[in-house]
Design an enzyme around this catalytic site. Structure first.
Site, PDB file in Angstrom:
ATOM      1  N   SER A  27       0.823  -1.207   0.000  1.00 53.93           N
ATOM      2  CA  SER A  27       0.000   0.000   0.000  1.00 53.93           C
ATOM      3  C   SER A  27       0.858   1.258   0.000  1.00 53.93           C
ATOM      4  O   SER A  27       0.341   2.377   0.048  1.00 53.93           O
ATOM      5  CB  SER A  27      -0.973  -0.012   1.185  1.00 53.93           C
ATOM      6  N   GLY A  28       2.164   1.079  -0.045  1.00 54.95           N
ATOM      7  CA  GLY A  28       3.061   2.247  -0.030  1.00 54.95           C
ATOM      8  C   GLY A  28       3.129   2.951  -1.380  1.00 54.95           C
ATOM      9  O   GLY A  28       2.636   2.452  -2.393  1.00 54.95           O
ATOM     10  N   ASP A  29       3.777   4.102  -1.322  1.00 57.15           N
ATOM     11  CA  ASP A  29       3.884   4.970  -2.481  1.00 57.15           C
ATOM     12  C   ASP A  29       4.628   4.349  -3.661  1.00 57.15           C
ATOM     13  O   ASP A  29       4.181   4.390  -4.806  1.00 57.15           O
ATOM     14  CB  ASP A  29       4.672   6.206  -2.031  1.00 57.15           C
TER      15      ASP A  29
ATOM     16  N   LYS B  32       2.648   1.637  -5.414  1.00 59.26           N
ATOM     17  CA  LYS B  32       1.559   2.163  -6.242  1.00 59.26           C
ATOM     18  C   LYS B  32       2.086   2.882  -7.480  1.00 59.26           C
ATOM     19  O   LYS B  32       1.578   2.708  -8.572  1.00 59.26           O
ATOM     20  CB  LYS B  32       0.708   3.144  -5.412  1.00 59.26           C
TER      21      LYS B  32
ATOM     22  N   ARG C   1       0.243  -4.488   6.070  1.00 59.39           N
ATOM     23  CA  ARG C   1      -0.528  -4.622   7.307  1.00 59.39           C
ATOM     24  C   ARG C   1      -1.984  -4.197   7.137  1.00 59.39           C
ATOM     25  O   ARG C   1      -2.875  -4.763   7.756  1.00 59.39           O
ATOM     26  CB  ARG C   1       0.122  -3.791   8.418  1.00 59.39           C
TER      27      ARG C   1
ATOM     28  N   HIS D 147      17.533   2.207  -8.890  1.00 61.80           N
ATOM     29  CA  HIS D 147      16.755   2.328 -10.120  1.00 61.80           C
ATOM     30  C   HIS D 147      17.429   3.208 -11.171  1.00 61.80           C
ATOM     31  O   HIS D 147      17.094   3.138 -12.339  1.00 61.80           O
ATOM     32  CB  HIS D 147      15.314   2.762  -9.837  1.00 61.80           C
TER      33      HIS D 147
ATOM     34  N   HIS E 227      22.762   6.588  -6.326  1.00 60.99           N
ATOM     35  CA  HIS E 227      22.500   6.859  -7.746  1.00 60.99           C
ATOM     36  C   HIS E 227      23.714   7.481  -8.466  1.00 60.99           C
ATOM     37  O   HIS E 227      24.163   6.972  -9.491  1.00 60.99           O
ATOM     38  CB  HIS E 227      21.297   7.795  -7.908  1.00 60.99           C
TER      39      HIS E 227
ATOM     40  N   ARG F 283      21.974  13.451 -21.221  1.00 64.85           N
ATOM     41  CA  ARG F 283      20.845  13.907 -20.410  1.00 64.85           C
ATOM     42  C   ARG F 283      19.994  12.691 -20.083  1.00 64.85           C
ATOM     43  O   ARG F 283      19.310  12.141 -20.947  1.00 64.85           O
ATOM     44  CB  ARG F 283      20.049  14.969 -21.146  1.00 64.85           C
TER      45      ARG F 283
ATOM     46  N   LYS G 284      29.225  19.140 -27.560  1.00 66.86           N
ATOM     47  CA  LYS G 284      29.456  20.543 -27.906  1.00 66.86           C
ATOM     48  C   LYS G 284      30.782  20.641 -28.664  1.00 66.86           C
ATOM     49  O   LYS G 284      31.820  20.220 -28.158  1.00 66.86           O
ATOM     50  CB  LYS G 284      29.503  21.403 -26.652  1.00 66.86           C
TER      51      LYS G 284
HETATM   52  C1  BG6 Z   1      14.821   8.098  -5.045  1.00 63.80           C
HETATM   53  C2  BG6 Z   1      15.028   9.108  -3.964  1.00 63.80           C
HETATM   54  O1  BG6 Z   1      15.741   7.055  -4.913  1.00 63.80           O
HETATM   55  O2  BG6 Z   1      14.976   8.699  -6.311  1.00 63.80           O
HETATM   56  C3  BG6 Z   1      14.080  10.278  -4.141  1.00 63.80           C
HETATM   57  O3  BG6 Z   1      14.813   8.508  -2.698  1.00 63.80           O
HETATM   58  C4  BG6 Z   1      14.161  10.837  -5.535  1.00 63.80           C
HETATM   59  O4  BG6 Z   1      14.362  11.287  -3.193  1.00 63.80           O
HETATM   60  C5  BG6 Z   1      14.053   9.734  -6.575  1.00 63.80           C
HETATM   61  O5  BG6 Z   1      13.106  11.759  -5.699  1.00 63.80           O
HETATM   62  C6  BG6 Z   1      14.316  10.263  -7.965  1.00 63.80           C
HETATM   63  O6  BG6 Z   1      14.038   9.275  -8.913  1.00 63.80           O
HETATM   64  P1  BG6 Z   1      13.605   9.674 -10.376  1.00 63.80           P
HETATM   65  O7  BG6 Z   1      13.621   8.387 -11.106  1.00 63.80           O
HETATM   66  O8  BG6 Z   1      12.266  10.315 -10.268  1.00 63.80           O
HETATM   67  O9  BG6 Z   1      14.631  10.636 -10.852  1.00 63.80           O
END
Ligand code: BG6
Length: 489
Positions: free
Chosen positions: A14-16, A19, A46, A179, A241, A376, A386
């Site tokens: 159910s977390g962000d 979802k 839970r 990710h 990251h 980018r 460039k």
């Molecule tokens: C998450 C961080 O790992 O990556 C967040 O905890 C951040 O704070 C997010 O907003 C950024 O990911 P993306 O893929 O939206 O650039």
């Protein structure tokens, strides 16, 4: 593999993150035909919920790239029928045993693989792993667990977490996700470098003057203050990251594209890095700001953040790799929340052309005459280089122009979300884009002394207005190493 079952259990359903990212990614994989025919998805959390309620929740947030496609609706129905829910406590063996019973029913005695996705706070990782591995692991196929950062908050706690997880799982079963490694441009980094003769030979201190890894978001930590305040931007973005991208950027050529060969090279380069020093870091925190009649709250005005918090929401750092290839080259990182724009990019700044014939045409500012390669990562994926060019006309005026590879023009097909790539890799047992435990140790070693120093000396962050370009200290840091931030040039 039509006979094999696959179940994916999303713990923390159910977390962000579940979802917004995990369920949509699973649906996209299903839509693309990447999941085995017999697959089952379980949400575990839970909250009390029925299967129907879970489906309703997922369908509301399946705002993935697929939802614009034809027959998405039918596919979604099919997908939702395979989604189930089990409510349980995170540390309850009994509840996981119940889950096991439900999974077995779906599997019908066939060869079955089980993937658990832990989308939960780190303090319950070990409990869940213990219960899942002891009571709900597959008896006939593999069991794998995907874990999300934070993997501890420093070398010691991360080592402790690794040791605890290893009581229940072999390293091959643990998929530590970052990710950013699943983002298209980050994956392309190695292709660009190792398959193009025009780049690889230049990839060293001989030609590169500085490399920059830039992450910025144009929103604050609203709603996530509780988590964020415990970690700060250095742990949230840089240590994982940006450092992962740096490792891919700077590693030596791996023996092959096998996961172990690649990860061996990443560990080597991380272990060649100097521990970060306080004098090579600038920290900042955003403060409230009003713009165009709108008021943006400062970090400490967030009700979930203590008023006197000194947690950085911005940091810039200069890192160094003490090896033959990179000796003396500053690797600059910059990461911040509540800045003027959202972007992630890699900038490679080359040296001057020695004895440049056209020096005069650039005036005295030779900085304007260096090549820069930009990847980018987001938004609007692109690669540009460039170069110096003659402005057409009778005179001899030069400017710096872009050779531009804009993905939306060249590859109009949508780019899969990072979570799709990574989930698919975990299902297929491809570990290339996941973090091995020795990589994690090496990554923490670079940042741990600095984090301790920042915290024990209570170093106050430089305040910057919400929506600005961040603290000016970042400019001085780059200038100290004779560089300037490419994104601000
Ligand atoms: C998450 C961080 O790992 O990556 C967040 O905890 C951040 O704070 C997010 O907003 C950024 O990911 P993306 O893929 O939206 O650039």
């Amino acid at each position: 593999e039509t006979k094999t079952n696959l179940s994916v259990t999303v713990v923390g359903a159910s977390g962000d993150l579940a979802k917004k990212k995990i369920f949509p990614a699973l649906f996209a994989l299903f839509y693309e035909g990447c999941l085995p025919q017999n697959f089952t998805i379980f949400g575990y959390a839970r909250t009390k919920m029925t299967d129907e309620e879970l489906r309703e929740m997922i369908s509301r947030t399946l705002t993935c790239r697929i939802d614009k496609r034809e027959n998405c609706g039918d596919k979604m129905e099919e997908f939702l029928e395979r989604c189930f829910y089990h409510s349980g406590q995170y540390g309850s063996e009994e509840n996981f045993a119940e889950l096991d019973t439900k999974l077995k029913q779906k599997e019908g005695g066939k060869l079955s693989n089980r993937l658990f996705y832990l989308s939960i706070p780190p303090d319950i990782f070990v409990d869940v792993v213990r219960c899942a591995s002891e009571r709900a692991s597959s008896k006939t196929g593999w069991t794998r667990v995907i874990v999300e950062k934070p993997f501890g908050r420093d070398s010691e706690s991360s080592g402790e977490l690794t040791r605890s997880l290893k009581k229940y799982l072999a390293e091959e079963q643990i998929f530590r996700i970052d990710h950013y490694l699943g983002k298209e441009l980050v994956e392309n980094l190695s292709v660009l470098r190792f398959s193009n003769l025009v780049f690889e030979p230049l990839w060293s201190r001989n030609y590169i003057r500085s490399v920059q890894f830039i992450f910025s978001e144009d929103f604050g930590t609203e709603g996530r203050g509780g988590y964020f305040n415990n970690y700060g931007i250095i742990r949230d973005i840089m240590q994982n990251h940006l450092l992962q991208i740096l490792a891919l950027f700077a590693m030596e050529t791996p023996v092959s594209l096998d996961a172990e060969d690649i990860r061996n090279e990443k560990v080597k380069v991380l272990r060649s890095m100097r521990q970060l020093k306080l004098e090579d870091v600038v920290v900042g925190q955003y403060k409230g700001h009003s713009k165009g009649g709108k008021t943006f709250l400062g970090y400490t005005e967030d009700p979930t953040v203590p008023n006197d918090s000194i947690t950085p929401t911005f940091a810039a750092a200069a890192l160094f790799i003490d090896n033959a290839r990179w000796d003396g080259v500053p690797f600059l990182m910059k990461a911040g929340k509540a800045l003027n724009t959202r972007r992630a990019e890699i900038r490679v700044q080359f040296r001057h052309v020695p004895g440049n014939l056209y020096k005069r045409n650039f005036g005295t500012d030779m900085d304007k005459a260096t090549n820069e390669l930009v990847l980018r990562v987001q938004p609007n994926e692109a690669i540009f280089l460039k170069i110096n060019n003659k402005i057409p006309g009778l005179g001899m005026r030069l400017d710096r122009s872009d050779l531009n590879l804009l993905y939306s023009m060249r590859y109009p097909k949508e780019i899969p979300d990072a979570y799709e790539r990574l989930l698919l890799d975990a299902i297929e047992g491809e570990r290339r884009l996941f973090i091995r435990s020795d990589e994690l140790d090496a990554a923490w070693s670079i940042f741990t002394p600095l984090l301790k120093e920042l915290e024990s000396n209570k170093i106050a962050p430089e305040l910057y207005p919400y929506g600005s370009r961040g603290p000016v200290g970042a400019h001085y840091l780059a200038a100290k190493y004779n560089a300037r931030w490419g994104d601000l040039a």
